[in-house]
Design a protein around this motif. Sequence first.
Motif, PDB file in Angstrom:
ATOM      1  N   UNK A  49       0.825  -1.208   0.000  1.00  9.75           N
ATOM      2  CA  UNK A  49       0.000   0.000   0.000  1.00  9.75           C
ATOM      3  C   UNK A  49       0.854   1.251   0.000  1.00  9.75           C
ATOM      4  N   UNK A  50       1.845   1.305   0.858  1.00 11.12           N
ATOM      5  CA  UNK A  50       2.730   2.467   0.930  1.00 11.12           C
ATOM      6  C   UNK A  50       3.518   2.655  -0.366  1.00 11.12           C
ATOM      7  N   UNK A  51       4.065   1.551  -0.895  1.00  9.79           N
ATOM      8  CA  UNK A  51       4.826   1.635  -2.146  1.00  9.79           C
ATOM      9  C   UNK A  51       3.944   2.109  -3.296  1.00  9.79           C
ATOM     10  N   UNK A  52       2.730   1.552  -3.369  1.00  8.10           N
ATOM     11  CA  UNK A  52       1.825   1.910  -4.453  1.00  8.10           C
ATOM     12  C   UNK A  52       1.423   3.382  -4.384  1.00  8.10           C
ATOM     13  N   UNK A  53       1.129   3.876  -3.193  1.00  9.30           N
ATOM     14  CA  UNK A  53       0.754   5.281  -3.047  1.00  9.30           C
ATOM     15  C   UNK A  53       1.886   6.182  -3.543  1.00  9.30           C
ATOM     16  N   UNK A  54       3.103   5.889  -3.145  1.00 11.15           N
ATOM     17  CA  UNK A  54       4.244   6.703  -3.610  1.00 11.15           C
ATOM     18  C   UNK A  54       4.397   6.607  -5.126  1.00 11.15           C
ATOM     19  N   UNK A  55       4.242   5.397  -5.678  1.00 11.71           N
ATOM     20  CA  UNK A  55       4.337   5.203  -7.128  1.00 11.71           C
ATOM     21  C   UNK A  55       3.276   6.039  -7.848  1.00 11.71           C
ATOM     22  N   UNK A  56       2.032   5.932  -7.405  1.00 13.44           N
ATOM     23  CA  UNK A  56       0.936   6.649  -8.059  1.00 13.44           C
ATOM     24  C   UNK A  56       1.110   8.159  -7.930  1.00 13.44           C
ATOM     25  N   UNK A  57       1.417   8.624  -6.740  1.00 18.97           N
ATOM     26  CA  UNK A  57       1.552  10.066  -6.526  1.00 18.97           C
ATOM     27  C   UNK A  57       2.715  10.639  -7.333  1.00 18.97           C
ATOM     28  N   UNK A  58       3.785   9.868  -7.513  1.00 23.57           N
ATOM     29  CA  UNK A  58       4.919  10.356  -8.302  1.00 23.57           C
ATOM     30  C   UNK A  58       4.547  10.523  -9.774  1.00 23.57           C
ATOM     31  N   UNK A  59       3.430   9.934 -10.171  1.00 24.57           N
ATOM     32  CA  UNK A  59       2.943  10.041 -11.549  1.00 24.57           C
ATOM     33  C   UNK A  59       1.696  10.903 -11.646  1.00 24.57           C
ATOM     34  N   UNK A  60       1.361  11.581 -10.567  1.00 23.31           N
ATOM     35  CA  UNK A  60       0.195  12.464 -10.566  1.00 23.31           C
ATOM     36  C   UNK A  60      -1.123  11.731 -10.586  1.00 23.31           C
ATOM     37  N   UNK A  61      -1.140  10.473 -10.157  1.00 27.22           N
ATOM     38  CA  UNK A  61      -2.357   9.660 -10.171  1.00 27.22           C
ATOM     39  C   UNK A  61      -2.967   9.640  -8.777  1.00 27.22           C
ATOM     40  N   UNK A  62      -4.261   9.896  -8.707  1.00 21.90           N
ATOM     41  CA  UNK A  62      -4.978   9.890  -7.439  1.00 21.90           C
ATOM     42  C   UNK A  62      -5.284   8.451  -7.034  1.00 21.90           C
ATOM     43  N   UNK A  63      -5.094   8.136  -5.768  1.00 26.01           N
ATOM     44  CA  UNK A  63      -5.423   6.809  -5.258  1.00 26.01           C
ATOM     45  C   UNK A  63      -6.751   6.863  -4.517  1.00 26.01           C
ATOM     46  N   UNK A  64      -7.416   5.732  -4.473  1.00 23.70           N
ATOM     47  CA  UNK A  64      -8.651   5.578  -3.725  1.00 23.70           C
ATOM     48  C   UNK A  64      -8.477   4.393  -2.789  1.00 23.70           C
ATOM     49  N   UNK A  65      -9.325   4.337  -1.776  1.00 25.61           N
ATOM     50  CA  UNK A  65      -9.312   3.219  -0.840  1.00 25.61           C
ATOM     51  C   UNK A  65     -10.685   2.572  -0.823  1.00 25.61           C
ATOM     52  N   UNK A  66     -10.691   1.240  -0.822  1.00 24.16           N
ATOM     53  CA  UNK A  66     -11.954   0.509  -0.743  1.00 24.16           C
ATOM     54  C   UNK A  66     -12.527   0.630   0.657  1.00 24.16           C
ATOM     55  N   UNK A  67     -13.740   0.160   0.829  1.00 20.50           N
ATOM     56  CA  UNK A  67     -14.379   0.193   2.134  1.00 20.50           C
ATOM     57  C   UNK A  67     -13.571  -0.610   3.157  1.00 20.50           C
ATOM     58  N   UNK A  68     -12.816  -1.604   2.696  1.00 13.86           N
ATOM     59  CA  UNK A  68     -11.988  -2.415   3.586  1.00 13.86           C
ATOM     60  C   UNK A  68     -10.595  -1.836   3.777  1.00 13.86           C
ATOM     61  N   UNK A  69     -10.286  -0.733   3.100  1.00 12.82           N
ATOM     62  CA  UNK A  69      -8.981  -0.096   3.247  1.00 12.82           C
ATOM     63  C   UNK A  69      -7.952  -0.488   2.214  1.00 12.82           C
ATOM     64  N   UNK A  70      -8.352  -1.205   1.160  1.00 15.29           N
ATOM     65  CA  UNK A  70      -7.422  -1.583   0.106  1.00 15.29           C
ATOM     66  C   UNK A  70      -7.225  -0.432  -0.858  1.00 15.29           C
ATOM     67  N   UNK A  71      -6.005  -0.237  -1.296  1.00 14.98           N
ATOM     68  CA  UNK A  71      -5.663   0.875  -2.167  1.00 14.98           C
ATOM     69  C   UNK A  71      -5.930   0.498  -3.633  1.00 14.98           C
ATOM     70  N   UNK A  72      -6.298   1.499  -4.417  1.00 13.78           N
ATOM     71  CA  UNK A  72      -6.524   1.305  -5.843  1.00 13.78           C
ATOM     72  C   UNK A  72      -6.380   2.625  -6.574  1.00 13.78           C
ATOM     73  N   UNK A  73      -6.425   2.555  -7.894  1.00 15.63           N
ATOM     74  CA  UNK A  73      -6.353   3.759  -8.718  1.00 15.63           C
ATOM     75  C   UNK A  73      -7.129   3.532 -10.006  1.00 15.63           C
ATOM     76  N   UNK A  74      -8.118   4.389 -10.228  1.00 20.21           N
ATOM     77  CA  UNK A  74      -8.916   4.296 -11.445  1.00 20.21           C
ATOM     78  C   UNK A  74      -8.040   4.470 -12.686  1.00 20.21           C
ATOM     79  N   UNK A  75      -7.059   5.365 -12.624  1.00 20.23           N
ATOM     80  CA  UNK A  75      -6.208   5.639 -13.785  1.00 20.23           C
ATOM     81  C   UNK A  75      -5.452   4.393 -14.239  1.00 20.23           C
TER      82      UNK A  75
END
Length: 87
Positions: A15-41
């Motif tokens: 989760x932490x690695x993915x958030x940094x990866x997405x943010x470094x590319x200007x991509x917004x992340x979302x979290x599921x109701x259970x707290x799992x990370x994802x990105x529509x982009x």
Amino acid sequence: MEGLPLVGRVPSELGDLFVRYAESRGVQVQYSQEGYVGAEAFGFVMRTQQADDALLTRPVFVAREWADSVADAQLGFVPQAEWMVRR
């Protein structure tokens, strides 16, 4: 995802690695109701699978048509069966 290891990881680490990866590319992340990370982009949501006594990551990628709300277990297009933890 440019070498980002997605399978068989501890969920909090990925989760932490993915958030940094997405943010470094200007991509917004979302979290599921259970707290799992994802990105529509990316059409991506992280899921988990139980392996013995450990819970490890299992990435789910969807087609562009399903990418809207990919991290939303209630309103998204990912089938309900996919939201269950695999054993």
